[in-house]
Design an enzyme around this catalytic site. Structure first.
Site, PDB file in Angstrom:
ATOM      1  N   TRP A 131     -37.730  -0.057-101.586  1.00 48.13           N
ATOM      2  CA  TRP A 131     -38.207   0.275-100.231  1.00 48.13           C
ATOM      3  C   TRP A 131     -37.799   1.726 -99.974  1.00 48.13           C
ATOM      4  CZ3 TRP A 131     -35.145  -0.256 -95.274  1.00 48.13           C
ATOM      5  CH2 TRP A 131     -35.962  -0.216 -94.154  1.00 48.13           C
ATOM      6  N   ASP A 211     -29.689  -6.928-100.325  1.00 45.87           N
ATOM      7  CA  ASP A 211     -30.641  -6.807 -99.226  1.00 45.87           C
ATOM      8  C   ASP A 211     -31.451  -8.098 -99.173  1.00 45.87           C
ATOM      9  OD1 ASP A 211     -32.423  -6.095 -97.293  1.00 45.87           O
ATOM     10  OD2 ASP A 211     -33.013  -4.191 -98.203  1.00 45.87           O
ATOM     11  N   LYS A 246     -38.693 -10.974 -90.419  1.00 42.73           N
ATOM     12  CA  LYS A 246     -39.850 -11.669 -91.004  1.00 42.73           C
ATOM     13  C   LYS A 246     -39.736 -13.180 -90.805  1.00 42.73           C
ATOM     14  CE  LYS A 246     -39.793  -7.555 -92.785  1.00 42.73           C
ATOM     15  NZ  LYS A 246     -40.631  -6.422 -92.939  1.00 42.73           N
TER      16      LYS A 246
HETATM   17  C1  LMR Z   1     -42.095  -2.861 -94.982  1.00 44.26           C
HETATM   18  O1  LMR Z   1     -41.542  -2.535 -96.034  1.00 44.26           O
HETATM   19  O2  LMR Z   1     -43.300  -2.708 -94.773  1.00 44.26           O
HETATM   20  C2  LMR Z   1     -41.271  -3.468 -93.874  1.00 44.26           C
HETATM   21  O3  LMR Z   1     -39.981  -3.684 -94.315  1.00 44.26           O
HETATM   22  C3  LMR Z   1     -41.351  -2.705 -92.613  1.00 44.26           C
HETATM   23  C4  LMR Z   1     -40.619  -1.410 -92.671  1.00 44.26           C
HETATM   24  O4  LMR Z   1     -39.770  -1.199 -91.799  1.00 44.26           O
HETATM   25  O5  LMR Z   1     -40.877  -0.585 -93.541  1.00 44.26           O
END
Ligand code: LMR
Length: 397
Positions: A131, A211, A246
């Protein structure tokens, strides 16, 4: 002027898609960008269990006074049980404590400050890819960020490369692991692979920061916690970032927790005192509403059952969308090429589409996904799978 030297930075690669999608006037768009669940009507619903809990809060809540630095104690106790298991020896031994945070992002930000301030000199290892906000959160806190391989150029999980890299990590560094529903790839480790990672973590004396943003979206609420519980019971010290965005659908109520597992009850109190201190400088005390909703649901057997059923329904719908998309890709001769969509878990699929193909999808077909080729499967409209498959086939020609 004071602001003359301030330049403009690019918009967030994920949140920016919300605006771009909204501004597209073409009918029949697909929003596969930001990770939010959508139902068959294309809405991100408020769960019925949440609605009922909120009604109880409206009826009974007597004050809006501050909650303490660690947040709602009842929420903390129940989220600890949800994540670690109600029968966890860590809970019985007072070795685990949850600090309420504004969402999972808040938990990560708090852990980043904790590492920077209380474990100076420790680097953080992130999966490649991960992420994107992981990297900026730790970098912003002044922590050195490194990457371990996770998915190779062939869009497959590369466990050997992951283990080999972690085996070279400086002793004492922090390793960020995704408990389930890896964001952005959707590729999760098997139990055997988790055990291998645990061995390297133990050998290199790494501190795991797990996480856990998608509990319930992979295999189930309990099953998804398997790796967290393995690590928490096998190692003396573990950090877990838990998100209720979520699985409770509480995205905008910013509800999460940083769970600390420590070697003994006294050390837990030491660490928690530091967290309260750090949190005071970040957000003072956390927002109350979402955590009060979660505590109401998890503290009531009937509401908890309703909620668990709702999480299961979301999970099953995503699984159906994965197989439905593969079926729709079949007539285009693309089932095998995208077979990984059926293997991946959770909201996301690392499709293997190139940034150029993602751009074409957006420009020619109003299909919005993250530039790296991450698609939010939970955003697919099940009645238009054929249209989506045609669009994908078009850019793959
Ligand atoms: C995502 O990865 O789309 C979600 O976790 C929302 C975000 O805050 O990025």
């Amino acid at each position: 002027m004071h602001f003359d030297a301030i330049g403009r930075v690019p918009g967030d690669p994920i949140l920016g898609l919300i605006e771009a999608y909204g501004a597209d006037p073409r009918p029949g768009k697909f929003d596969l960008g930001v990770g939010v669940y959508k139902d068959a009507q294309g809405l991100t619903p408020i769960l019925e269990s949440v609605k009922q809990a909120e009604q109880r809060l409206v009826d009974r809540q007597a004050t809006k006074t501050y909650i303490g630095g660690h947040g709602d104690a009842q929420f903390g106790r129940l989220i600890n049980e949800l994540v670690l298991g109600a029968d966890s020896p860590l809970i019985a031994e007072n070795r685990a404590g949850a600090t309420q945070t504004p969402g999972g992002t808040g938990a990560l930000r708090l852990s980043a400050d904790f590492i920077a301030q209380c474990l100076p000199g420790r680097g953080v290892w992130l999966s490649n890819p991960t992420w994107p906000i992981h990297e900026t959160i730790f970098a912003t806190a002044g922590v050195k960020v490194s990457q371990y391989p996770y998915v190779g150029a062939d869009n497959r999980l590369d466990i050997e490369a992951m283990l080999a890299t972690l085996d070279q990590a400086p002793k004492g560094d922090v390793v960020v692991l995704h408990a389930c529903c890896h964001n952005p790839t959707g590729f999760d480790l098997s139990h055997d692979q988790w055990r291998q990672v645990l061995e390297v973590v133990r050998k290199r004396d790494l501190l795991p920061l797990i996480d856990f943003a998608y509990q319930g979206f992979g295999e189930g609420l309990e099953q998804d916690a398997w790796a967290v519980r393995l690590f928490a019971q096998a190692l003396p010290e573990v950090l877990v970032s838990s998100s209720c965005s979520k699985n409770f659908g509480l995205y905008c109520d910013r509800t999460g927790a940083l769970i600390i597992c420590a070697g003994d009850a006294g050390k837990l109190l030491d660490v928690r005192s530091q967290l309260a201190n750090l949190a005071r400088n970040l957000w003072s005390t956390p927002p109350d509403h979402g955590a009060a909703v979660v505590a109401t649901i998890l503290g009531d057997a009937q509401l908890k059952r309703l909620w668990a059923d709702e999480v299961q329904a979301m999970r099953l719908r995503i699984a159906q969308l994965r197989s439905g998309l593969l079926d729709a890709l079949e007539p285009h001769g693309l089932r095998e090429r995208f077979a990984h969509i059926g293997v991946q878990r959770g909201m996301f699929s690392y499709t293997g589409l190139t940034p150029e193909q993602v751009r074409q999808l957006r420009e020619r077909h109003s299909v919005y996904m993250v530039g790296t080729g991450r698609a939010n499967v939970a955003g697919i409209d099940a009645t238009r799978l054929d249209r989506l498959a045609e669009a994908i086939a078009d850019v793959c020609r």
